[in-house]
Each structure stands twice: as structure tokens, then as C-alpha cells.
Design a protein around this motif. Structure first.
Motif, PDB file in Angstrom:
ATOM      1  N   ASN A  97      -3.435  -6.587   0.817  1.00  0.00           N
ATOM      2  CA  ASN A  97      -4.138  -6.520   1.832  1.00  0.00           C
ATOM      3  C   ASN A  97      -3.429  -5.460   2.979  1.00  0.00           C
ATOM      4  OD1 ASN A  97      -5.848  -8.319   1.227  1.00  0.00           O
ATOM      5  ND2 ASN A  97      -4.777 -10.179   1.794  1.00  0.00           N
ATOM      6  N   HIS A  98      -2.325  -5.473   3.054  1.00  0.00           N
ATOM      7  CA  HIS A  98      -1.586  -4.488   3.938  1.00  0.00           C
ATOM      8  C   HIS A  98      -1.642  -3.057   3.567  1.00  0.00           C
ATOM      9  CE1 HIS A  98       2.367  -2.912   5.734  1.00  0.00           C
ATOM     10  NE2 HIS A  98       1.538  -2.306   6.283  1.00  0.00           N
ATOM     11  N   LEU A  99      -1.766  -2.738   2.296  1.00  0.00           N
ATOM     12  CA  LEU A  99      -2.109  -1.527   1.501  1.00  0.00           C
ATOM     13  C   LEU A  99      -3.395  -1.109   1.984  1.00  0.00           C
ATOM     14  CD1 LEU A  99      -1.566   1.035  -0.326  1.00  0.00           C
ATOM     15  CD2 LEU A  99      -2.228  -0.446  -2.243  1.00  0.00           C
ATOM     16  N   LYS A 100      -4.548  -2.215   1.784  1.00  0.00           N
ATOM     17  CA  LYS A 100      -5.917  -1.964   2.143  1.00  0.00           C
ATOM     18  C   LYS A 100      -6.157  -1.460   3.480  1.00  0.00           C
ATOM     19  CE  LYS A 100      -8.040  -4.625  -1.490  1.00  0.00           C
ATOM     20  NZ  LYS A 100      -8.765  -6.173  -1.794  1.00  0.00           N
ATOM     21  N   THR A 101      -5.357  -2.319   4.521  1.00  0.00           N
ATOM     22  CA  THR A 101      -5.437  -2.029   5.889  1.00  0.00           C
ATOM     23  C   THR A 101      -5.153  -0.412   6.281  1.00  0.00           C
ATOM     24  OG1 THR A 101      -5.020  -4.114   6.409  1.00  0.00           O
ATOM     25  CG2 THR A 101      -4.624  -2.719   8.262  1.00  0.00           C
ATOM     26  N   ILE A 119       4.592   4.971   3.063  1.00  0.00           N
ATOM     27  CA  ILE A 119       4.792   3.409   3.163  1.00  0.00           C
ATOM     28  C   ILE A 119       3.719   3.115   1.913  1.00  0.00           C
ATOM     29  CG2 ILE A 119       3.469   1.511   4.141  1.00  0.00           C
ATOM     30  CD1 ILE A 119       4.294   2.786   7.067  1.00  0.00           C
ATOM     31  N   VAL A 120       2.589   3.907   1.833  1.00  0.00           N
ATOM     32  CA  VAL A 120       1.835   3.540   0.523  1.00  0.00           C
ATOM     33  C   VAL A 120       2.328   3.860  -0.703  1.00  0.00           C
ATOM     34  CG1 VAL A 120      -0.590   4.765  -0.486  1.00  0.00           C
ATOM     35  CG2 VAL A 120      -0.498   4.462   1.758  1.00  0.00           C
ATOM     36  N   ALA A 121       3.228   4.890  -0.700  1.00  0.00           N
ATOM     37  CA  ALA A 121       3.608   5.396  -2.094  1.00  0.00           C
ATOM     38  C   ALA A 121       4.810   4.373  -2.473  1.00  0.00           C
ATOM     39  CB  ALA A 121       4.533   6.681  -2.059  1.00  0.00           C
ATOM     40  N   GLY A 122       5.520   3.584  -1.550  1.00  0.00           N
ATOM     41  CA  GLY A 122       6.309   2.664  -1.842  1.00  0.00           C
ATOM     42  C   GLY A 122       5.908   1.313  -2.134  1.00  0.00           C
ATOM     43  N   PHE A 123       4.649   1.016  -2.123  1.00  0.00           N
ATOM     44  CA  PHE A 123       4.158  -0.274  -2.510  1.00  0.00           C
ATOM     45  C   PHE A 123       4.333  -0.246  -4.039  1.00  0.00           C
ATOM     46  CE2 PHE A 123       1.886  -0.509   1.567  1.00  0.00           C
ATOM     47  CZ  PHE A 123       1.801  -1.869   1.733  1.00  0.00           C
ATOM     48  N   GLY A 124       4.443   0.671  -4.780  1.00  0.00           N
ATOM     49  CA  GLY A 124       4.402   0.449  -6.127  1.00  0.00           C
ATOM     50  C   GLY A 124       5.829  -0.240  -6.678  1.00  0.00           C
ATOM     51  N   ILE A 190      12.179   2.864  -2.459  1.00  0.00           N
ATOM     52  CA  ILE A 190      12.066   2.930  -0.785  1.00  0.00           C
ATOM     53  C   ILE A 190      13.108   2.571  -0.238  1.00  0.00           C
ATOM     54  CG2 ILE A 190       9.718   2.020  -1.432  1.00  0.00           C
ATOM     55  CD1 ILE A 190      10.440  -0.764  -1.171  1.00  0.00           C
ATOM     56  N   ALA A 191      13.337   2.810   0.986  1.00  0.00           N
ATOM     57  CA  ALA A 191      14.226   2.501   1.763  1.00  0.00           C
ATOM     58  C   ALA A 191      13.530   2.390   3.369  1.00  0.00           C
ATOM     59  CB  ALA A 191      15.248   3.717   1.881  1.00  0.00           C
ATOM     60  N   SER A 192      14.483   2.460   4.392  1.00  0.00           N
ATOM     61  CA  SER A 192      13.980   2.362   5.699  1.00  0.00           C
ATOM     62  C   SER A 192      14.833   3.143   6.926  1.00  0.00           C
ATOM     63  CB  SER A 192      13.947   0.929   6.225  1.00  0.00           C
ATOM     64  OG  SER A 192      15.132   0.405   6.416  1.00  0.00           O
ATOM     65  N   GLY A 196      13.577   1.355  11.455  1.00  0.00           N
ATOM     66  CA  GLY A 196      12.730   0.370  10.501  1.00  0.00           C
ATOM     67  C   GLY A 196      11.361   0.682   9.919  1.00  0.00           C
ATOM     68  N   ASN A 197      11.021   2.106   9.996  1.00  0.00           N
ATOM     69  CA  ASN A 197       9.893   2.682   9.086  1.00  0.00           C
ATOM     70  C   ASN A 197      10.209   2.902   7.740  1.00  0.00           C
ATOM     71  OD1 ASN A 197       8.035   2.516  11.370  1.00  0.00           O
ATOM     72  ND2 ASN A 197       9.445   4.454  12.126  1.00  0.00           N
ATOM     73  N   THR A 198       9.318   2.339   6.873  1.00  0.00           N
ATOM     74  CA  THR A 198       9.277   2.680   5.400  1.00  0.00           C
ATOM     75  C   THR A 198       9.796   4.044   5.156  1.00  0.00           C
ATOM     76  OG1 THR A 198       8.527   0.587   4.672  1.00  0.00           O
ATOM     77  CG2 THR A 198       8.670   2.256   3.120  1.00  0.00           C
ATOM     78  N   THR A 199      10.645   4.429   4.598  1.00  0.00           N
ATOM     79  CA  THR A 199      10.794   5.895   3.802  1.00  0.00           C
ATOM     80  C   THR A 199      11.025   5.973   2.267  1.00  0.00           C
ATOM     81  OG1 THR A 199      13.221   5.720   4.106  1.00  0.00           O
ATOM     82  CG2 THR A 199      12.078   6.772   5.977  1.00  0.00           C
ATOM     83  N   THR A 200      10.872   7.119   1.677  1.00  0.00           N
ATOM     84  CA  THR A 200      11.080   7.040   0.274  1.00  0.00           C
ATOM     85  C   THR A 200      12.082   8.149   0.009  1.00  0.00           C
ATOM     86  OG1 THR A 200       9.351   8.686  -0.066  1.00  0.00           O
ATOM     87  CG2 THR A 200       8.726   6.371  -0.329  1.00  0.00           C
ATOM     88  N   LEU A 201      12.588   7.958  -1.227  1.00  0.00           N
ATOM     89  CA  LEU A 201      13.701   9.038  -1.513  1.00  0.00           C
ATOM     90  C   LEU A 201      13.416   9.994  -2.618  1.00  0.00           C
ATOM     91  CD1 LEU A 201      16.464   6.056  -2.316  1.00  0.00           C
ATOM     92  CD2 LEU A 201      16.201   7.292  -0.184  1.00  0.00           C
TER      93      LEU A 201
END
Length: 815
Positions: A97-101, A119-124, A190-192, A196-201
Motif C-alpha cells: 500500500n505504501h508502494l502504491k501511494t 524508496i521504490v527500488a528498495g521495496f524489493g 537499502i540504507a538510510s 532518515g530518508n531511504t537510500t540505496t547502495l
């Protein structure tokens, strides 16, 4: 502590995840573990696609999300007992639901920001790790899930964030200091950020996550579990003979991973290198296999090369001009331009004259880079001091990697000569002073050939693989294939030659198999092949672009003989028993010879004269050693010799010719043999190979056939004419007997003149006792004056002709 990381294929589906959990459960019996997992196979690509689709205001993103949701809920159904599913389904629903939003917002705005993309890419990884953690708990009760974003902190460079190691190391150390859980499962990638924002490596970042954790806890070992048995000497998808590397240094592994060895994400090594934490690359699907150990002290090897690797989709940019010579700062300006455009430079080489600088970048960045460089050097280009940037696309970098190359002379020479022999053009070269890596830029179409050729040279005990494309599988062709099948093992063990038949064709069918046709069932395979098409055969042969390719022509077809230039010009060797090409116009013969030399493609036709007898090869050695041929006398037609040796008062001429055809001694059209055309072609080839220029029409043909026989247009009429003119042939036989002679069809060359024709051979001639289908050749040279060099033996027949073709193939293997 041991840190384990499982890649996307290891967690691709419920079956694979079960294998992963079994490995973790087994290792947890004796060790505390930190386990890092990737997203389910293909999910990250789907998430990225969903983000781009939503940002493009395309509602198709909703279908993609549904596909992702189904994939994860199916995994829950298969991995988690129904009684334990409630909590994890709630968690997955919340995340979906978060992803859809987020994606709904991208759709409404018509934009996908870099922050949202992360954020989207990190959901996997977030989704997969939470499901696997619940499934793992069924097998290892003392296990727990930990969100990597809570312990790995980065800057806000979304897409490929830089880790703040001081903060991260402390957070990880504190977590494990206060935690006694036997297995802790982390999402990779994923990291942050500190706020506090989601980041990717970065793509492949799950490896990096595992390395960060391993370094922070000073792990005993870091294990990267994937779908192959470690790092290989080359990409096994391109090089079937590639072998796993048992031990390798950190530096060698970094070089291989940087240059495309996808089994390891390049930054992975850096965090563990400082503390010399070993890395094991292991196979989830063959856990008992040794894999590859990366450490500071790899086992010594006699081979200085550890691996061959490559990067596809490369463009080469060249900036050159006299205005750069001796001008300080030109390189600095060039690299600043590329840096400002966020373009990564993969390859650099510069002439010592400073006249040109060449850099390799990704194809996708080429146009942007050219525009930026030309703008930066706009003034110099306008003044003619610097040329506009030259861009070459669709290239590939191939690299030899090995820590010990610097201690072995001639590695680069072997590399370049090996590629050169296979007509792989090198566009640029780079080699560092450490000599750990030798890189070359080549055309992308040649990469598979280059990788296989180099692997063969440096890793396969100098075994040379020959790839044959055979056209014509009649009597001779069948014998040829049988001989290959029979001798295949001997050639590999004793001569280090591995012969594979890649393609077969007859007049009806053709078949291709890049892995090699099974010679035990080749007839059935060919019968079930596609419709024969010579043009398609040529195109497919070129398209495969295999190393050491050999086109073998076992036909007597004019059209086939006319296409040799197309093969030779593509560095494809030609072996032929078809005499038409070498006896065609002298200009064509010479052109084929020149193409053979220019493109380093052997052109061998030993069976053009004397079937399996080494006549042409002997002649070549004479000429190469400085001798000169002054005169040639020869009986060059095994079929005619067979015919006249068996023609008698009780065995008429018509029947003898028929028998010669049945035994495969004549051409399909016997008139070619009996008219003297075949012998004229053979003597012409010997004359040309002796160094003389001559055309077919220069040879006097004293035919013994009646005019009516010569004028027939098909075999049926030809044989009828032989019967009709039987008295003519009987008279020739009677005249020979009266002269105490034997009939032989002789070819002669002397003083620049040549002729062929039937002769009455007296009993004191060496030609008199020439029996069966034998041939004989006399070479009178500057060295062989009074007594000629004589070659004698069987000169016709399917088996001996096939053996001659086979011998030519082996000659190429021994080059």
C-alpha cells in the motif's frame, strides 16, 4: 561471526528460498550468522519499471504492482504455514500500500524524483527479507529480522549513496553487542540517510551491505551465495570451457568484478580488505562445491592469468589535434568535462606525443559526452588546433587479469598475437605499470570469439578448437565425418586439437549447432534440418563468428567455389577438394591467395591434385626452400588410370567407366574426367603453385573422346555415345598392344607450355606399371635435374580424398 549474502537467483522462488534456508540452518548450528538477502529475482527491475511508468503518467504501473504483490503472496503461501501467515500478510499489505501511494503520487505529478526512485527500488529487498525471515524462523527459532536502514547510514546521494562508515560501524557493532540472536536477517541494497530518508547502495548493493556488516563486526568470513560455483576464468555463458577459480587475491577480484564479472559487485571488497576478511563465492544450488576464495594469500599458480573478462556497450571518444601537444591541462579539461556531466570513464589511453587522448565510456553516454567536450574545446576546434571529438560506438573492452603477470614476459604479446591470428581488430590498448590488467578495446561483434580465443590460449593447455562448416556430405563427405569421429579423441589427447562440426549441408538440407553436431547421429540430424540455402549458410557462418572457423567444401559445385572470398575475407579458413576455384581465372586464384594472407585465413586445397597424396604440400616446400620447377610430367587422374588399367578385350570401355563411377573415382559428371578437363585443372593448379602465371585456355587438351561424346548434355546420352563408339576405344587399345605400350592420360609442363592427352606409354617408362587408380607426378627442378622428385600413390577414391581433406584441417590446427 560469519556473514552470508544470498543473491536474487538464490531467492527467486519458494524452492530456491528453501535451499537458502537449509544452508543457513546448517551453518547456524556452529556459528552466529548475519544473513543478507536480495530482492526476489526480477523484482527490482519491475519496481524500477513501475516507477518510470508512473512518472510517465502511464497507468500500466498498477499492473506491475499487482504482479509484484502476487509474486510475494505466492511465496508466503508456499513457505509459511497457514497458521503463521496473518502477521506477515499484514506487513506485506502495508508495504504494498505504501508502494502504491508513492507511485500514485508519481503518476499525479508526472515525475519520478531520485529520492522517490530510491524508496521504490528498495521495496524489493524489504519485501523479500521480511518473508524469508518468517520462513527462516520455522527452521531456526533463534532468528530475527533487522531493517538495514536502522544500522547503515549514508549521505543523500540518491541512487548510489556513500556510506558514513564511522556512524554505520558503531550502529552495527552496538546491535550485535546487545543481541544474542543466532541468525539475524537483513535486507540488502537499502540504507538510510542521516535524516532518515531511504537510500540505496547501487545495483548489486546487497553484496556491499554484507561487506559493510562483515567489516563492522570483523567477521571470520564473508560468504556470497549465488547461482555459479564461484568466479570463473571467463563468463561461462560465452566460454563453455571456463573453469572456476579456486583462489584469488582481493586486487584480482576487484579487477575482474570491475570489468564485468557480475558474480561480485565491485565495491564489495573495499570494506573487508582493510581487515583482510576472506570472501567466499559459493553456489546455493551446489553447496558442496568449493567455490572461490578471495584473500590476501591466494595459492600460487603456474598460470599468471587468473581470468579474462569484458565490458559490453562501450564507446570510444578520441580527442586529438596538434594544439594539444605540449599544452598543459588538456587532459584535466577533458576529464573535468566528463566529471561535470557525471560520466564514468572506464578506459584511458594517451599517446606519449600528447597528440591524442582516448577514453572509453558507456554507449549511452557517448552523445552527451561528445556535445560537452566539443563545447569545452570550441575555441580550439574553431582554430583548427583540435579536431571535433571522434566517437566510435558498439565496442567492448576485454581484459586479462592476473597479479603475477608482471613477473612473466610476453603476456601482452601473446594476447595481441592470439587476437590478431583470429582477425580481431584492436582499437585501443591500456596497461598499468602494475601489469595486473591488460585491456583492449575491440568491436562488440568479436567479443565471443576474442574471449574464447584468449581462454583457449591461456587456460586450455593450448588445446585449439577448430569449428568446421561442412558443405557436401556425399561419398567423400560421409567418409570425412567418419574419420573425424574416429580420430576426435586422438587429436585432442595427442595434438591438442579439438574438432567440432558446427554445420552440415547437402543439396537438400542444412543444420547448425553452435555446441557441435553429434557425429554419431549426424545423418538423422541433417535429415531433420532446415531447407538448404547456400546464402543463408554463408550468413549464419559469418554471424556466429567463431574462432578458428573452417569452411570445408566437399562439392564440385561452381557456385560454391565462387564464394570462397566471402569466407577468407572474414578470417574463415577454407579447405576444399573442389578444383574450380584454383583453376578459374588467374586473377581470382591470386585474389584468394592474397585474401588468405591478408586476413590470416588458411586456404588449403591439397586434394585438388592427387586426392590424399601430399603433392601440393611437397611442391610448396620446394618453392619455399628456394627451388624452381622447370618441368612436370604426371598422371593425375586416378579415375582415368583405373579406366585404362581395367579396359581390355573382355571388359568394354562403357562398363569400365560405369564401374569407376560406382566406386566413386569419377566426378558426378564423368565427362569432366574423360574429356581431360579435370586433368587440365590439376596441372594448371600445379603450374600456378610452382609460381607461373597461366590460364586454362593456355593448356592444350588432346582429347581422345569422339566429338559426339563431347557434345552430349547429360550422363544418359554420354554413356549411350560410349557404346555407340565402342570401336573407337577398341582401336586405341589395339594400337597400344601393337606398340607394346599401355594407355595413360598424361599431363605435361615444360618451357612455359602445358598439355594433357592420352599417350602410349612404353614399358621402360615409370608410368608403365602405374596400377589401379594410382597417380604419379615427376618434378624436374633446379635441384632435381637428372632424377626427378617422384610422388606416387592412390589418387582417387572417397576414403583417400577424405583423408586429404582431414589432413588439411589438421594442418590448420597445427598452425
Amino acid at each position: 561471526m560469519i556473514v552470508l549474502k544470498f543473491g536474487g537467483t538464490s531467492v527467486a522462488n519458494a524452492e530456491n528460498i528453501s535451499k537458502t534456508i537449509a544452508i543457513v540452518a546448517n551453518k547456524s548450528k556452529e556459528n552466529q550468522l548475519a544473513v543478507v538477502v536480495s530482492a526476489f529475482s526480477g523484482v527490482t527491475d519491475l519496481l524500477i519499471l513501475a516507477g518510470k511508468t508512473a512518472g510517465a503518467k502511464d497507468k500500466g504501473y498498477k499492473d506491475i504492482v499487482s504482479q509484484i504483490e502476487k509474486k510475494h503472496k505466492d511465496a508466503i503461501d508456499e513457505l509459511v504455514p497457514l497458521s503463521d501467515q496473518s502477521e506477515i500478510i499484514d506487513t506485506i499489505n502495508h508495504d504494498i500500500n505504501h508502494l502504491k501511494t508513492l507511485l500514485d503520487g508519481c503518476y499525479l505529478l508526472g515525475e519520478l524524483s531520485s529520492r522517490t526512485a530510491d524508496i521504490v527500488a528498495g521495496f524489493g529487498e524489504l519485501l523479500s527479507s521480511q518473508i524469508i525471515a518468517v520462513a527462516l524462523k520455522q527452521k531456526v527459532s533463534n532468528s530475527a529480522f533487522k531493517d538495514s536502514r536502522e544500522v547503515i547510514k549514508t549521505n543523500s546521494n540518491f541512487g548510489k549513496a556513500a556510506v558514513d562508515f564511522e556512524v554505520t560501524n558503531q550502529l552495527i557493532a552496538d546491535y550485535f553487542k546487545n543481541n544474542t540472536t543466532q541468525v539475524t536477517l537483513f535486507p540488502g541494497f537499502i540504507a538510510s540517510s542521516l535524516d532518515g530518508n531511504t537510500t540505496t547502495l547501487g545495483r548489486g548493493g546487497s553484496d556491499y551491505t554484507a561487506a559493510i556488516i562483515a567489516a563492522a563486526v570483523n567477521a571470520e568470513v564473508l560468504e556470497i551465495w549465488t547461482d555459479v560455483n564461484g568466479m570463473f576464468t571467463a563468463n561461462p555463458k560465452s566460454v563453455k570451457q571456463a573453469q572456476p577459480i579456486e583462489t584469488i587475491s582481493y586486487q584480482e577480484a576487484m579487477e575482474l568484478s570491475h570489468f564485468g564479472a557480475k558474480v561480485l559487485y565491485p565495491p564489495t571488497i573495499q570494506p573487508v580488505l582493510k581487515d583482510s576478511i576472506p570472501i567466499f563465492i559459493k553456489n546455493t544450488f551446489e553447496p558442496e562445491a568449493y567455490g572461490t576464495l578471495i584473500s590476501n594469500t591466494p595459492e600460487a599458480s603456474s598460470n599468471p592469468i587468473k581470468g579474462i573478462t569484458h565490458i559490453d556497450n562501450i564507446a570510444l571518444l578520441t580527442l586529438e589535434g596538434s594544439g594539444m601537444v605540449g599544452v598543459a591541462g588538456s587532459s584535466k579539461r577533458l576529464f573535468e568535462v566528463l566529471s561535470n556531466e557525471n560520466i564514468n570513464v572506464i578506459f584511458i589511453t594517451q599517446a606519449s606525443s600528447e597528440h591524442s587522448i582516448c577514453v572509453g565510456i558507456l554507449n549511452a553516454d557517448a552523445d552527451k559526452a561528445k556535445s560537452a567536450i566539443d563545447k569545452a574545446f570550441e575555441m580550439e576546434i574553431a582554430q583548427g588546433k583540435v579536431d571535433p571529438t571522434i566517437v566510435e560506438k558498439d565496442l567492448c573492452i576485454v581484459a586479462l587479469v592476473g597479479e603475477n603477470m608482471k613477473n612473466h614476459q610476453g603476456i601482452s604479446g601473446k594476447m595481441f598475437s592470439t587476437l590478431g591470428k583470429n582477425n580481431v581488430n584492436i582499437r585501443a590498448i591500456a596497461q598499468g605499470a602494475s601489469e595486473r590488467n591488460i585491456s583492449v578495446v575491440i568491436n562488440e561483434k568479436d567479443v565471443k570469439k576474442a574471449l574464447n580465443t584468449l581462454h583457449e590460449r591461456f587456460f586450455e593447455d593450448n588445446t585449439k578448437q577448430l569449428n568446421l562448416f561442412v558443405m557436401g556430405v556425399g561419398n567423400v563427405g560421409e567418409k570425412f565425418i567418419d574419420q573425424i569421429s574416429q580420430q576426435k579423441k586422438f587429436l585432442k589427447e595427442n595434438l591438442k586439437i579439438n574438432v567440432r562440426v558446427i554445420a552440415l549441408s547437402n543439396s537438400r538440407k542444412m543444420v547448425f549447432d553452435e555446441d557441435g553436431i553429434d557425429l554419431k547421429s549426424w545423418k538423422e540430424t541433417l535429415d531433420n534440418g532446415e531447407k538448404a540455402n547456400p546464402n543463408e549458410f554463408i550468413a549464419r557462418t559469418k554471424e556466429l563468428n567463431l574462432r578458428n572457423s573452417i569452411f570445408v567444401d566437399i562439392t564440385a559445385n561452381y557456385d560454391i567455389a565462387s564464394i570462397y572470398d566471402q569466407f577468407l575475407g572474414q578470417n574463415i579458413a577454407v579447405v576444399t577438394c573442389n578444383k574450380i576455384a584454383c583453376s578459374s581465372e588467374y586473377s581470382n586464384y591470386k585474389n584468394l591467395k592474397n585474401l588468405s594472407r591478408k586476413y590470416n585465413a588458411p586456404f588449403l586445397f591439397e586434394t585438388n591434385v592427387g586426392a590424399g597424396l601430399p603433392i601440393i604440400d611437397t611442391l610448396k616446400h620446394l618453392i619455399a626452400s628456394g627451388d624452381k620447377v622447370n618441368r612436370i610430367n604426371a598422371v593425375l587422374s586416378g579415375s582415368l588410370n583405373f579406366i585404362f588399367n581395367n579396359f581390355s578385350d573382355t571388359y568394354n570401355f562403357h562398363d569400365v567407366v560405369k564401374e569407376a563411377g560406382f566406386q566413386g573415382f569419377t566426378e558426378p559428371d564423368p565427362k569432366i574426367d574423360l574429356s581431360g578437363v579435370d586433368v587440365a585443372r590439376k596441372i594448371l593448379i600445379l603450374i600456378r603453385e610452382s609460381g607461373y602465371e597461366m590460364e586454362m585456355e593456355d593448356i592444350v587438351n588432346n582429347s581422345f573422346l569422339p566429338k559426339e561424346c563431347m557434345e552430349t548434355t547429360n550422363n544418359e546420352d554420354f554413356f549411350k555415345s560410349l557404346t555407340k563408339h565402342a570401336s573407337h576405344f577398341d582401336n586405341l587399345l589395339a594400337e597400344a598392344k601393337a606398340k607394346d605400350s599401355r594407355l595413360k592420360f598424361v599431363a605435361s609442363f615444360e618451357n612455359g607450355k602445358a598439355s594433357v592427352g592420352l599417350q602410349f606409354i612404353p614399358s621402360d617408362s615409370p608410368f608403365y606399371n602405374l596400377e589401379g587408380k594410382d597417380n604419379i607426378v615427376q618434378f624436374y627442378t633446379d635441384r632435381y635435374v637428372d632424377q626427378p622428385l617422384l610422388i606416387k600413390g592412390a589418387g582417387a577414391g572417397a576414403a583417400v580424398t577424405a583423408s586429404g581433406i582431414f589432413a588439411d584441417v589438421v594442418r590448420i590446427g597445427n598452425v
